[in-house]
Design an enzyme around this catalytic site. Structure first.
Site, PDB file in Angstrom:
ATOM      1  N   LYS A 113       0.913  -1.169   0.168  1.00  0.00           N
ATOM      2  CA  LYS A 113       0.018   0.191  -0.122  1.00  0.00           C
ATOM      3  C   LYS A 113       0.800   1.204  -0.100  1.00  0.00           C
ATOM      4  O   LYS A 113       0.610   2.275  -0.709  1.00  0.00           O
ATOM      5  CB  LYS A 113      -0.766   0.200   1.170  1.00  0.00           C
ATOM      6  CG  LYS A 113      -1.993  -0.945   1.038  1.00  0.00           C
ATOM      7  CD  LYS A 113      -2.993  -1.082   2.373  1.00  0.00           C
ATOM      8  CE  LYS A 113      -3.992  -2.086   2.169  1.00  0.00           C
ATOM      9  NZ  LYS A 113      -4.722  -2.228   3.515  1.00  0.00           N
ATOM     10  N   LYS A 193      -5.582 -10.553  -8.504  1.00  0.00           N
ATOM     11  CA  LYS A 193      -6.526 -11.100  -7.626  1.00  0.00           C
ATOM     12  C   LYS A 193      -7.718 -10.017  -7.942  1.00  0.00           C
ATOM     13  O   LYS A 193      -7.637  -8.949  -8.202  1.00  0.00           O
ATOM     14  CB  LYS A 193      -6.205 -10.767  -6.261  1.00  0.00           C
ATOM     15  CG  LYS A 193      -7.434 -11.271  -5.222  1.00  0.00           C
ATOM     16  CD  LYS A 193      -6.592 -10.945  -3.781  1.00  0.00           C
ATOM     17  CE  LYS A 193      -7.521  -9.839  -3.273  1.00  0.00           C
ATOM     18  NZ  LYS A 193      -7.512  -9.926  -1.778  1.00  0.00           N
ATOM     19  N   LYS A 196     -11.235  -4.189  -6.536  1.00  0.00           N
ATOM     20  CA  LYS A 196     -11.869  -3.023  -6.893  1.00  0.00           C
ATOM     21  C   LYS A 196     -10.741  -2.197  -7.351  1.00  0.00           C
ATOM     22  O   LYS A 196     -11.014  -1.303  -8.453  1.00  0.00           O
ATOM     23  CB  LYS A 196     -12.651  -2.490  -5.702  1.00  0.00           C
ATOM     24  CG  LYS A 196     -13.474  -1.218  -6.378  1.00  0.00           C
ATOM     25  CD  LYS A 196     -14.183  -0.667  -5.288  1.00  0.00           C
ATOM     26  CE  LYS A 196     -15.008   0.597  -5.838  1.00  0.00           C
ATOM     27  NZ  LYS A 196     -15.775   1.423  -4.890  1.00  0.00           N
TER      28      LYS A 196
END
Ligand code: TRP
Length: 328
Positions: A113, A193, A196
């Protein structure tokens, strides 16, 4: 004491096939097991990533509606919003003080992230796993149904429980992940994967037309360029989705047709769309009913928060006693 099952999901807006198959379906099934089941929409975790405050309420309510539509039964399993139970952040602070700094820096999600939002590497992103541990330990949960990507976070939760117990006396069970049998759900790009943020999803609310359209352009076995080229179902994401959404006969038909080059990818995808559309239909019907009665969703969340908070308060009373925090 019977098992306490706890899990959380970020209010990312609508659920997609990856969330559903990877975790939520498991939450729904587990409700039939004896024990207490508590499910949480973790809005405070969502603050650690770039987000639009004007969207937060809608995302939270949409996630709640989707979870209820999928079969979370609030009469059996409290469903609530994390920020409605302030004890989550209170316990997270305490747990910060038993969490080694170095352990958090090694978390792969923190590293991923941080790379994705290099201009917003906030401390919340770093201590994310501590808040997650607080979510779980607050309810003294021992089982946590999650997708495989959460295994490392659960390891941290266990370490944190162990550290607290060692320093202040046994209080928290060490929570274990409960993984589904479903393999990782790969997105329509056939690579990442389903997620969104990657934009490779089919959401649970998708119309039949959109499901068909999205599947028709989804990536298959790249070696199968022409209809006459035999394909390899074992490396094709469409085939792995067939094993979830289609009957055994259809799966066999697809395998034979693909390896023998007697059916084209479009035919195969259209069959898959039949299965996906049929699986989504009852969820979409229930969703429409709930959308017509938004009070029902909000009441469920309010009752859920009340039930959760009753347990959270008990835990925090014990935690404060262990820590020797003075109350006048
Ligand atoms: N980190 C989890 C995810 O991204 C969400 C989460 C937060 C969670 N708190 C939790 C999952 C507690 C299980 C238990 O999917």
């Amino acid at each position: 004491m019977s098992d306490i099952i706890f899990s959380g999901i970020q209010p990312s807006g609508e659920l997609h096939l990856g969330n559903w198959l990877g975790a939520v379906q498991n939450w729904v099934r587990l409700q039939d097991r004896p024990g207490k089941h508590i499910y949480c929409i973790v809005d405070l975790h969502a603050l650690t990533q770039d987000f639009d405050p004007a969207e937060m309420k809608r995302r939270t309510l949409e996630m709640a509606t989707d979870l209820l539509a999928c079969g979370i039964d609030p009469a059996r399993s409290p469903l609530f919003v994390q920020s409605h139970v302030a004890e989550h952040t209170e316990l997270a602070w305490v747990l910060n003080t038993v969490t080694p700094f170095g352990d958090l820096g090694r978390m792969t999600q923190f590293k991923d992230k941080s790379a994705r939002q290099a201009d917003n590497i906030n401390t919340g992103l770093f201590t994310y796993p501590v808040l997650q541990a607080a979510d779980i330990l607050l309810y003294r949960a021992s089982q946590v149904p999650v997708g495989a990507d959460q295994v490392q976070h659960l390891e941290r939760s266990r370490d944190i429980a162990r550290k607290f117990n060692a320093r202040y006396g046994d209080l928290f069970p060490e929570p274990k992940p409960l993984l589904t049998q479903t393999p990782k759900i790969v997105g329509l790009d056939g690579e990442a994967k389903m997620s969104k943020s990657v934009g490779n999803t089919i959401t649970l609310g998708e119309s039949e037309e959109v499901v068909r359209k999205k599947l028709s352009v989804a990536v298959t076995d790249p070696a199968r360029k022409r209809r006459t080229d035999p394909g390899n179902p074992d490396i094709c994401n469409i085939h792995s989705l067939h094993t979830i959404f289609s009957s055994a006969e259809r799966v066999a038909e697809v395998r034979a047709g693909c390896t023998g080059a007697t059916i084209g990818c479009l035919q195969c995808k259209s069959w898959l769309a039949d299965g996906v559309v049929a699986a989504l239909r009852p969820i979409q019907e229930r969703r429409r009913e709930l959308e017509a009665r938004p009070d029902e969703v909000q009441d469920a969340l309010r009752d859920g928060a009340r039930a959760a908070q009753a347990i959270a308060r008990e835990t925090m009373t014990m935690v404060r006693e262990r820590l020797g925090l003075w109350r006048g």
